[in-house]
Design a protein around this motif. Structure first.
Motif, mmCIF file in Angstrom:
data_model
loop_
_atom_site.group_PDB
_atom_site.id
_atom_site.type_symbol
_atom_site.label_atom_id
_atom_site.label_comp_id
_atom_site.label_asym_id
_atom_site.label_seq_id
_atom_site.Cartn_x
_atom_site.Cartn_y
_atom_site.Cartn_z
ATOM 1 N N GLY A 171 -35.726 32.562 56.760
ATOM 2 C CA GLY A 171 -35.188 33.869 57.095
ATOM 3 C C GLY A 171 -33.670 33.834 57.128
ATOM 4 O O GLY A 171 -33.068 32.870 57.597
ATOM 5 N N GLU A 172 -33.045 34.878 56.617
ATOM 6 C CA GLU A 172 -31.580 34.892 56.562
ATOM 7 C C GLU A 172 -30.992 35.119 57.947
ATOM 8 O O GLU A 172 -31.656 35.642 58.862
ATOM 9 C CB GLU A 172 -31.094 35.969 55.600
ATOM 10 N N VAL A 173 -29.730 34.725 58.090
ATOM 11 C CA VAL A 173 -28.981 34.999 59.321
ATOM 12 C C VAL A 173 -27.711 35.718 58.913
ATOM 13 O O VAL A 173 -26.986 35.280 58.024
ATOM 14 C CB VAL A 173 -28.691 33.711 60.127
ATOM 15 N N SER A 174 -27.463 36.849 59.572
ATOM 16 C CA SER A 174 -26.347 37.689 59.199
ATOM 17 C C SER A 174 -25.634 38.177 60.438
ATOM 18 O O SER A 174 -26.254 38.378 61.497
ATOM 19 C CB SER A 174 -26.853 38.885 58.377
ATOM 20 N N GLY A 175 -24.333 38.376 60.346
ATOM 21 C CA GLY A 175 -23.552 38.900 61.457
ATOM 22 C C GLY A 175 -22.297 39.583 60.957
ATOM 23 O O GLY A 175 -21.693 39.140 59.972
ATOM 24 N N ARG A 176 -21.914 40.654 61.614
ATOM 25 C CA ARG A 176 -20.715 41.413 61.250
ATOM 26 C C ARG A 176 -19.647 41.191 62.312
ATOM 27 O O ARG A 176 -19.911 41.280 63.502
ATOM 28 C CB ARG A 176 -21.052 42.908 61.134
ATOM 29 N N VAL A 177 -18.424 40.932 61.874
ATOM 30 C CA VAL A 177 -17.318 40.726 62.780
ATOM 31 C C VAL A 177 -16.762 42.078 63.215
ATOM 32 O O VAL A 177 -16.466 42.938 62.370
ATOM 33 C CB VAL A 177 -16.209 39.896 62.110
ATOM 34 N N VAL A 178 -16.638 42.281 64.527
ATOM 35 C CA VAL A 178 -16.057 43.507 65.051
ATOM 36 C C VAL A 178 -14.895 43.164 65.969
ATOM 37 O O VAL A 178 -14.826 42.072 66.551
ATOM 38 C CB VAL A 178 -17.092 44.371 65.805
ATOM 39 N N SER A 179 -13.979 44.089 66.107
ATOM 40 C CA SER A 179 -12.797 43.879 66.918
ATOM 41 C C SER A 179 -13.168 43.718 68.387
ATOM 42 O O SER A 179 -14.076 44.391 68.895
ATOM 43 C CB SER A 179 -11.842 45.061 66.748
ATOM 44 N N GLY A 180 -12.469 42.843 69.077
ATOM 45 C CA GLY A 180 -12.726 42.630 70.489
ATOM 46 C C GLY A 180 -12.072 43.685 71.361
ATOM 47 O O GLY A 180 -11.244 44.455 70.934
ATOM 48 N N VAL A 233 -24.237 31.097 51.099
ATOM 49 C CA VAL A 233 -23.392 31.796 52.067
ATOM 50 C C VAL A 233 -22.654 32.918 51.348
ATOM 51 O O VAL A 233 -21.996 32.678 50.325
ATOM 52 C CB VAL A 233 -22.365 30.840 52.722
ATOM 53 N N ALA A 234 -22.771 34.127 51.868
ATOM 54 C CA ALA A 234 -22.116 35.283 51.251
ATOM 55 C C ALA A 234 -21.252 36.008 52.276
ATOM 56 O O ALA A 234 -21.609 36.100 53.451
ATOM 57 C CB ALA A 234 -23.156 36.248 50.678
ATOM 58 N N ILE A 235 -20.110 36.491 51.819
ATOM 59 C CA ILE A 235 -19.242 37.351 52.626
ATOM 60 C C ILE A 235 -19.217 38.714 51.955
ATOM 61 O O ILE A 235 -18.841 38.827 50.784
ATOM 62 C CB ILE A 235 -17.822 36.772 52.753
ATOM 63 N N ASN A 236 -19.670 39.721 52.680
ATOM 64 C CA ASN A 236 -19.739 41.088 52.151
ATOM 65 C C ASN A 236 -20.510 41.147 50.835
ATOM 66 O O ASN A 236 -20.137 41.848 49.894
ATOM 67 C CB ASN A 236 -18.336 41.673 51.982
ATOM 68 N N GLY A 237 -21.606 40.358 50.792
ATOM 69 C CA GLY A 237 -22.477 40.363 49.624
ATOM 70 C C GLY A 237 -22.030 39.485 48.485
ATOM 71 O O GLY A 237 -22.744 39.365 47.481
ATOM 72 N N VAL A 264 -19.015 40.928 56.834
ATOM 73 C CA VAL A 264 -20.403 40.574 57.118
ATOM 74 C C VAL A 264 -20.711 39.250 56.436
ATOM 75 O O VAL A 264 -20.566 39.123 55.213
ATOM 76 C CB VAL A 264 -21.370 41.660 56.625
ATOM 77 N N VAL A 265 -21.107 38.271 57.228
ATOM 78 C CA VAL A 265 -21.459 36.946 56.701
ATOM 79 C C VAL A 265 -22.975 36.820 56.729
ATOM 80 O O VAL A 265 -23.608 37.050 57.764
ATOM 81 C CB VAL A 265 -20.818 35.821 57.536
ATOM 82 N N THR A 266 -23.556 36.453 55.588
ATOM 83 C CA THR A 266 -25.006 36.318 55.471
ATOM 84 C C THR A 266 -25.345 34.969 54.863
ATOM 85 O O THR A 266 -24.812 34.599 53.811
ATOM 86 C CB THR A 266 -25.599 37.434 54.595
ATOM 87 N N MET A 267 -26.223 34.243 55.525
ATOM 88 C CA MET A 267 -26.738 32.978 55.019
ATOM 89 C C MET A 267 -28.206 33.129 54.682
ATOM 90 O O MET A 267 -28.963 33.723 55.454
ATOM 91 C CB MET A 267 -26.571 31.864 56.059
ATOM 92 N N SER A 268 -28.613 32.590 53.554
ATOM 93 C CA SER A 268 -30.027 32.538 53.180
ATOM 94 C C SER A 268 -30.305 31.138 52.649
ATOM 95 O O SER A 268 -29.376 30.360 52.387
ATOM 96 C CB SER A 268 -30.359 33.599 52.130
ATOM 97 N N ALA A 269 -31.583 30.804 52.464
ATOM 98 C CA ALA A 269 -31.925 29.466 51.977
ATOM 99 C C ALA A 269 -33.369 29.441 51.496
ATOM 100 O O ALA A 269 -34.185 30.273 51.879
ATOM 101 C CB ALA A 269 -31.725 28.412 53.075
ATOM 102 N N TRP A 270 -33.652 28.460 50.659
ATOM 103 C CA TRP A 270 -35.030 28.209 50.235
ATOM 104 C C TRP A 270 -35.217 26.710 50.063
ATOM 105 O O TRP A 270 -34.243 25.945 49.975
ATOM 106 C CB TRP A 270 -35.367 28.948 48.940
ATOM 107 N N ALA A 271 -36.473 26.310 50.042
ATOM 108 C CA ALA A 271 -36.833 24.901 49.882
ATOM 109 C C ALA A 271 -37.997 24.799 48.915
ATOM 110 O O ALA A 271 -38.773 25.740 48.754
ATOM 111 C CB ALA A 271 -37.222 24.301 51.230
ATOM 112 N N PRO A 272 -38.146 23.651 48.233
ATOM 113 C CA PRO A 272 -39.317 23.456 47.377
ATOM 114 C C PRO A 272 -40.603 23.492 48.197
ATOM 115 O O PRO A 272 -40.672 22.927 49.291
ATOM 116 C CB PRO A 272 -39.083 22.065 46.773
ATOM 117 N N GLY A 273 -41.614 24.166 47.661
ATOM 118 C CA GLY A 273 -42.893 24.263 48.332
ATOM 119 C C GLY A 273 -44.017 23.728 47.469
ATOM 120 O O GLY A 273 -43.775 23.100 46.430
#
Length: 405
Positions: free
Chosen positions: A396-405, A297-301, A378-387
Motif C-alpha cells: 500500500g502506498e504512503v502519501s503526505g502533503r506538506v502544509v504550513s505550520g 518515490v514521487a513528488i507531486n506525481g 505531496v510526497v507519495t511512495m509505492s512499491a511492489w515485490a515479486p510474487g
C-alpha cells in the motif's frame, strides 16, 4: 467490476491480501478490512457470516488483537481469508460484505507501541558521510559494519497515509550564523523506508534470536520518516535525532503479511567483516533475510527516485535481534523502520538530502526546482515485490502533503 473478479495480474489479488482498518461510507465505526483488488472485505463481518472461530480477532476496531495472537493464528487466518475470497461456494455470502476502496475511510491500522528507526543502507550512509565529512578517510563510522545503528523515535506522531504533515519549527543555526534562530524548517526532507510491525511480544530480559524473526514480526508497510535537516543538524550532536524527526512519521494504511512476500526473500549484500554470533546470518539453516522490494518515490506525481530494498546491508531480522540483545522486550504494535533506502545509482537515492546533495543540485520538477520540500508538495511512495507465478505483490502506498505550520 464485482469484487471477486480481480483482473489477471492485479498486484492486490488473492495472493496478497494485506490488512487495514476502515470505516464504511457514512459511518465512523472502525473495522478490520482485507484488500482485494480495488475493494475492501469487512473481515469481521465475513468471519461472523461464515461461523469462523477467528471472528473475535477480526471483529475489532484495530489489528491489535490479531497481531498479538501469534504466528500460528496469523497463518490460520490467512488461509481462511484466501479460501473465502477464492471459493465460489462462499461468493453469495461474502460478496455483499465488500466495499469499494474509493468509498471508505482508511485509518492507522494498529496502535503503535514503540518506534525505532535504523540506518541500514550502506549507500545512504556513505552518501551522508561524503556530504558531511568529505575529508574523512572512511565515509562511514567505524561501528557501522558491525551493528545496525538505530535510535528510538516518537510513536505518538506516527500517522496514516493521507495525513497532512505540518512543517515543523525549531532552532536552526547555519555554519556562518552567530547564534541560532527559531522558525519553520527550510530544509524539510523525506526518508523512503520500510516499516516492520511487531505482533507477538517478547519477555523482558530474553533477546530475540535471528531465527525467531517470523515468530514476532507480523508484516511490513511503507514508511516515510520526514526529516527537518536544518533542525536536526543543530540539535543532534552528541545525542542524535530529536525534534528534527519526531514531528511526523507516515505509514501506509495496509500491512502486508510476511507470508505474502515469501517469493521476495533474497540474500543480503556480502558482508565486509565477520559478524558477532547473534547477528551472523550466514548459517545454512537461517533463511535469506533480505526482501526484493522495488520502491518508487514521487513528488507531486513526478517520480524522483526508485530505491531497491534488496541492497540493504542490515536485514529486518538482524535489526530485531540487535534491538533486543540487551534484554529489551517487544510489545504488540512495536514499529521499526529500516532506515533510508538508497541504491548505488543517483536515481535510487531515498532522500532529498542525497538526491540534491544537500541542496547543491536542486531537482528539476515539472512545477519548478526543489532542493527541499515546499508547502503544498505531496510526497507519495509505492512499491511492489515479486510474487508467486510471476505475479507482483503491491504494498500500500504512503502519501503526505506538506502544509504550513
Amino acid at each position: 467490476m464485482p469484487p471477486f473478479d480481480v483482473p489477471e495480474g492485479d498486484p492486490f489479488g488473492p495472493h496478497n491480501l494485506p490488512y487495514g482498518v476502515f470505516s464504511p461510507s457514512g459511518s465512523t465505526e472502525r473495522r478490520v478490512g482485507v484488500r482485494l483488488g480495488d475493494h475492501v472485505l469487512d473481515a469481521g463481518a465475513a468471519a461472523a457470516a461464515l461461523g469462523s472461530p477467528h471472528h473475535s480477532l477480526l471483529a475489532q476496531p484495530t489489528l491489535d488483537a490479531l497481531l498479538a495472537a501469534g504466528r500460528a493464528t496469523w497463518s490460520d487466518v490467512r488461509r481462511a481469508l484466501t479460501e473465502w475470497v477464492t471459493s465460489s461456494a462462499h461468493r453469495p455470502t461474502i460478496e455483499p460484505l465488500f466495499h469499494p476502496l474509493s468509498t471508505v475511510t482508511l485509518h492507522l491500522p494498529f496502535q503503535v507501541a514503540d518506534y525505532v528507526d535504523f540506518y541500514a543502507s550502506e549507500n545512504h550512509a556513505r552518501n551522508v558521510g561524503h556530504i558531511f565529512r568529505p575529508d574523512a578517510e572512511d565515509s562511514i563510522t567505524p561501528n557501522w559494519k558491525h551493528l545496525p545503528i538505530g535510535y528510538h523515535g516518537r510513536s505518538g506522531t506516527v500517522v496514516v497515509s493521507g495525513t497532512d504533515v505540518i512543517r515543523p519549527s525549531g532552532q536552526r543555526k547555519g555554519p556562518g550564523d552567530p547564534a541560532p534562530v527559531f522558525g519553520p524548517s527550510i530544509r524539510l526532507d523525506i526518508e523512503a523506508e520500510v516499516g516492520f510491525v511487531v505482533g507477538a511480544p517478547s519477555e523482558l530480559g530474553r533477546p530475540v534470536a535471528l531465527g525467531d524473526f517470523r515468530e514476532h514480526v507480523f508484516g511490513l508497510c511503507l514508511l516515510n520518516d520526514w526529516s527537518a535537516r536544518d533542525i536536526q543538524a543543530w540539535e543532534y550532536v552528541p545525542l542524535g535525532p530529536f525534534l528534527g524527526k519526531s514531528f511526523a512519521t507516515s505509514v501506509s494504511a495496509w500491512i502486508t503479511p510476511l507470508e505474502a512476500l515469501d517469493h521476495a526473500r533474497v540474500a543480503p549484500p556480502e558482508r565486509t567483516y565477520p559478524l558477532l554470533p547473534y547477528l551472523d546470518d550466514s548459517a545454512p539453516d537461517i533463511e535469506p533475510g533480505g526482501y526484493d522490494l522495488r520502491i518508487s518515490v514521487a513528488i507531486n506525481g513526478h517520480v524522483v527516485s526508485e530505491p531497491p530494498f534488496s541492497t540493504m546491508y542490515w536485514t529486518a531480522a538482524q535489526q530485531l535481534a540487535h534491538m533486543t540483545v540487551n534484554g529489551a522486550s517487544l510489545r504488540t504494535g512495536d514499529l521499526y523502520g529500516s532506515g533510508t533506502v538508497s541504491g548505488p545509482e543517483e536515481a535510487q537515492r531515498g532522500s532529498l538530502l542525497e538526491l540534491t546533495w544537500n541542496g547543491r543540485d536542486p531537482l528539476e520538477l515539472p512545477d519548478g526546482k526543489r532542493a527541499f520540500l515546499e508547502d503544498g508538495d505531496v510526497v507519495t511512495m509505492s512499491a511492489w515485490a515479486p510474487g508467486p507465478d510471476g505475479r507482483r505483490v503491491a504494498l500500500g502506498e504512503v502519501s503526505g502533503r506538506v502544509v504550513s505550520g
